[in-house]
Design a protein around this motif. Structure first.
Motif, PDB file in Angstrom:
ATOM      1  N   TYR A  14     -10.629   2.917 -26.349  1.00 14.41           N
ATOM      2  CA  TYR A  14     -11.800   2.342 -25.582  1.00 14.41           C
ATOM      3  C   TYR A  14     -11.720   1.478 -24.374  1.00 14.41           C
ATOM      4  CZ  TYR A  14     -16.545   1.193 -23.916  1.00 14.41           C
ATOM      5  OH  TYR A  14     -17.545   0.817 -23.234  1.00 14.41           O
ATOM      6  N   ILE A  15     -11.845   2.137 -23.349  1.00 14.38           N
ATOM      7  CA  ILE A  15     -11.338   1.503 -21.959  1.00 14.38           C
ATOM      8  C   ILE A  15     -12.324   0.287 -21.325  1.00 14.38           C
ATOM      9  CG2 ILE A  15     -10.610   1.983 -19.401  1.00 14.38           C
ATOM     10  CD1 ILE A  15      -9.016   4.206 -21.104  1.00 14.38           C
ATOM     11  N   ASP A  16     -12.737  -0.599 -21.405  1.00 16.59           N
ATOM     12  CA  ASP A  16     -13.913  -1.488 -21.087  1.00 16.59           C
ATOM     13  C   ASP A  16     -14.487  -1.086 -19.631  1.00 16.59           C
ATOM     14  OD1 ASP A  16     -14.697  -2.935 -23.471  1.00 16.59           O
ATOM     15  OD2 ASP A  16     -12.974  -4.026 -23.600  1.00 16.59           O
ATOM     16  N   ARG A  17     -13.165  -1.288 -18.326  1.00 19.02           N
ATOM     17  CA  ARG A  17     -13.885  -1.327 -17.145  1.00 19.02           C
ATOM     18  C   ARG A  17     -14.674   0.269 -16.562  1.00 19.02           C
ATOM     19  NH1 ARG A  17      -8.252  -1.716 -14.904  1.00 19.02           N
ATOM     20  NH2 ARG A  17      -8.057   0.476 -16.293  1.00 19.02           N
ATOM     21  N   SER A  18     -13.815   1.303 -17.522  1.00 17.87           N
ATOM     22  CA  SER A  18     -14.237   2.468 -16.884  1.00 17.87           C
ATOM     23  C   SER A  18     -15.143   2.934 -17.803  1.00 17.87           C
ATOM     24  CB  SER A  18     -12.912   3.424 -16.868  1.00 17.87           C
ATOM     25  OG  SER A  18     -12.630   3.499 -18.141  1.00 17.87           O
ATOM     26  N   GLU A  19     -15.718   2.363 -18.996  1.00 19.02           N
ATOM     27  CA  GLU A  19     -16.222   2.666 -20.263  1.00 19.02           C
ATOM     28  C   GLU A  19     -16.480   3.702 -21.052  1.00 19.02           C
ATOM     29  OE1 GLU A  19     -20.151   2.023 -19.576  1.00 19.02           O
ATOM     30  OE2 GLU A  19     -20.240  -0.637 -19.106  1.00 19.02           O
ATOM     31  N   SER A  20     -15.010   4.227 -20.911  1.00 26.90           N
ATOM     32  CA  SER A  20     -14.507   5.301 -21.459  1.00 26.90           C
ATOM     33  C   SER A  20     -13.481   4.892 -22.261  1.00 26.90           C
ATOM     34  CB  SER A  20     -13.770   6.716 -20.371  1.00 26.90           C
ATOM     35  OG  SER A  20     -12.321   5.634 -19.643  1.00 26.90           O
TER      36      SER A  20
END
Length: 144
Positions: free
Chosen positions: A99-105
């Motif tokens: 999970y990539i917090d910055r892009s919410e992806s």
């Protein structure tokens, strides 16, 4: 046919020789890896590879007597999760999600592991999953 000395280990992301859980050598080429494992008969090798070439997989197959079917599976990405045995060698395919917090992806990846009592070879065909944090955590707790 390539010999041990002819390949430079361009797909090696990190490799270590471990004795009693402690890293004692950090080979950077396949030749160094094989020689270091020979020097430490009670040691264990973990080589992390990113996008290994068919030639590199062939070299590993010859060095460690890996099944041609295992090698064929290992070089092909986009496999279903599975565990297979080829004699004394285990082959594991895992799907990873990050999970990539910055892009919410979510970034999906695939991890292949070739496992014996003397070595683990982890193969990735993409940047995900990054195993450096896992390796670091295990190295800080060698008794686990």
């Amino acid at each position: 046919m390539e010999t041990r000395a002819e390949l430079t280990g361009s797909s090696i992301v990190d490799a270590g020789i471990y004795v009693e859980g402690v890293r004692v050598e950090t080979p950077t080429t396949f030749s160094e890896l094989f020689d270091a494992l020979d020097r430490h008969p009670t040691g264990f090798a973990w080589a992390g590879l990113l996008r290994p070439s068919p030639a590199e997989m062939g070299l590993l197959a010859r060095q460690f007597s890996l099944s041609p079917l295992l090698v064929e599976d290992a070089v092909v990405a986009h496999q279903r999760p599975k565990f297979e045995r080829y004699g004394d060698v285990g082959f594991l395919v895992l799907r990873a999600a990050d999970y990539i917090d910055r892009s919410e992806s979510v970034a999906f990846g695939e991890l292949h592991a070739v496992v014996t009592d003397r070595f683990v070879i982890t193969l990735r065909h993409a940047a995900t999953p990054d195993l450096s944090e896992l390796r670091g955590s295990l190295e800080h707790r060698p008794s686990c």
